[in-house]
Design an enzyme around this catalytic site. Structure first.
Site, PDB file in Angstrom:
ATOM      1  N   HIS A 174      -4.500  -3.466   6.281  1.00 48.71           N
ATOM      2  CA  HIS A 174      -4.336  -3.710   4.841  1.00 48.71           C
ATOM      3  C   HIS A 174      -5.711  -4.083   4.299  1.00 48.71           C
ATOM      4  CE1 HIS A 174      -2.879  -4.996   1.003  1.00 48.71           C
ATOM      5  NE2 HIS A 174      -3.326  -6.219   1.195  1.00 48.71           N
ATOM      6  N   ASP A 216       0.842  -1.198   0.000  1.00 50.91           N
ATOM      7  CA  ASP A 216       0.000   0.000   0.000  1.00 50.91           C
ATOM      8  C   ASP A 216       0.885   1.258   0.000  1.00 50.91           C
ATOM      9  OD1 ASP A 216      -2.485  -1.632   0.551  1.00 50.91           O
ATOM     10  OD2 ASP A 216      -1.287  -2.116   2.302  1.00 50.91           O
TER      11      ASP A 216
END
Ligand SMILES: NC(=O)c1ccc[n+]([C@@H]2O[C@H](COP(=O)([O-])OP(=O)(O)OC[C@H]3O[C@@H](n4cnc5c(N)ncnc54)[C@H](O)[C@@H]3O)[C@@H](O)[C@H]2O)c1
Ligand SMILES: O=C(O)C[C@H](O)C(=O)O
Length: 326
Positions: free
Chosen positions: A187, A159
């Site tokens: 996440h 990410d």
């Protein structure tokens, strides 16, 4: 010549494994002077496919590979492991959220936590990649009471890298000119990619982009990037996930660049008021094989709200697997 480091990889015959193993073997993760012993775990029906992957690893004649073992028994694969990359788990398909995998994958991580506890090096560094990564890491950690709980981490580096790439595209800067991105939390689609402390060529990022782009384009794009890849590729990200696992462990072991931080999901110690114990992504610096959460960053109301939302989701995930947490 340095002594070899034992690296255990689960799900080694899967798509991420197919990219990850070759990069570990070539020295991208631990350095071009660090020999490795690869200890590969798969479920029994995938051992034949794993044999093929091992044949290919052999055929690369990597100078740094000091040995390769394969097994369908976690205790064997984790024996004396210095690093454990827990990748093996079911991936999601279109229309699913990562937490829909919780039930299917939770059992894997409680069994593997126990096996790490019984067999791995007492200093083993664990990175959970299999989804939902943060809560799977918590399950593994709690099933390994004899190991250092701080050594159980989960991957939000993908990410982090995605956020850097988006901001680089927007500002016309190169990835390397973007420093101190932050991914907070899970996440998942609630993660908070925060550019409030980020710099682009030394300049504060918020002053370089429109607020509307930041809130309504950048944040959702990063949050939904995994789903966008599944839609486009028909399968979840693999080479980029492997690359981020390499980045996470490399920085943890060899250190983050001077003056920079990265994002790692680590057990919360209560920093920024985040519930202690959950595996939450924070800005971290790494040095001497250890990580530290960056302290005392100023948090505005917008950020606080987003950090809370992703914390809330992780608390709910924790409650959903309470029965697996001894
Ligand atoms: N955290 C992240 O950023 C991130 C990024 C991409 C993918 N993922 C997740 O990583 C996981 C793996 O993805 P993939 O694309 O490689 O999937 P994949 O299905 O191609 O491979 C998974 C492999 O794990 C194996 N496996 C299943 N159960 C196992 C067990 N108990 N022990 C050992 N091996 C086992 C399977 O046989 C398979 O070979 C998925 O859960 C996916 O959602 C996470
Ligand atoms: O999105 C997924 O399910 C795979 C992975 O977690 C990703 O972010 O690419």
């Amino acid at each position: 010549m340095k002594a070899p480091v034992r690296v255990a990889v689960t799900g080694a015959a899967g798509q991420i494994g197919y990219s990850l193993l070759f990069r570990i073997a070539s020295g991208d993760m631990l350095g071009k002077d660090q020999p490795v012993i690869l200890q590969l775990l798969e479920i029994t029906p995938a051992l034949e496919a794993l044999k093929g992957v091992v044949m290919e690893l052999e055929d690369c004649a990597f100078p740094l590979v000091a040995g390769i073992t394969t097994s369908d028994k976690a205790e064997e694969a984790f024996k004396d492991a210095d690093i454990a990359l827990l990748v093996g788990a079911r991936p999601r398909g279109p229309g699913m959220e990562r937490k829909d995998l919780l039930e299917a994958n939770a059992a894997i991580f409680s069994a593997q936590g126990k096996a790490l506890n019984d067999a791995a090096s007492r200093d083993v560094k664990v990175l959970v990649v299999g989804n939902p990564a943060n809560t799977n890491s918590l399950i593994a950690q709690r099933n390994a009471p004899d190991l250092d709980p701080r050594n159980f981490t989960a991957m939000t580096r993908l990410d982090h890298n995605r956020a850097i790439a988006q901001l680089a595209n927007k500002t016309g800067a190169h990835n390397t000119e973007i420093k101190n991105m932050i991914i907070w939390g899970n996440h998942s689609a609630t993660q908070y990619p925060d550019i409030s402390k980020t710099t682009v060529k030394g300049e504060a990022a918020p002053g370089l982009v429109e607020r509307d782009w930041y809130e309504n384009d950048f944040i959702p794009t990063v949050q939904q990037r995994g789903a966008a890849i599944i839609k486009a590729r028909g399968a979840s990200s693999a080479a980029s996930a492997a690359g981020s696992a390499i980045d996470h462990i490399r920085d943890w072991v060899l250190g983050t660049p001077e003056g920079e931080w990265t994002s790692m999901a680590v057990p919360s110690d209560g920093s920024y008021g985040i519930e202690k114990g959950i595996i939450y992504s924070f800005p971290c610096v790494c040095k001497n094989g250890d990580y530290e959460i960056i302290q005392d960053l100023e948090i505005d109301e917008f950020s606080r709200e987003k950090m809370k939302a992703t914390e809330q989701e992780l608390s709910e995930e924790r409650q959903a697997v309470e029965h697996l947490l001894p």
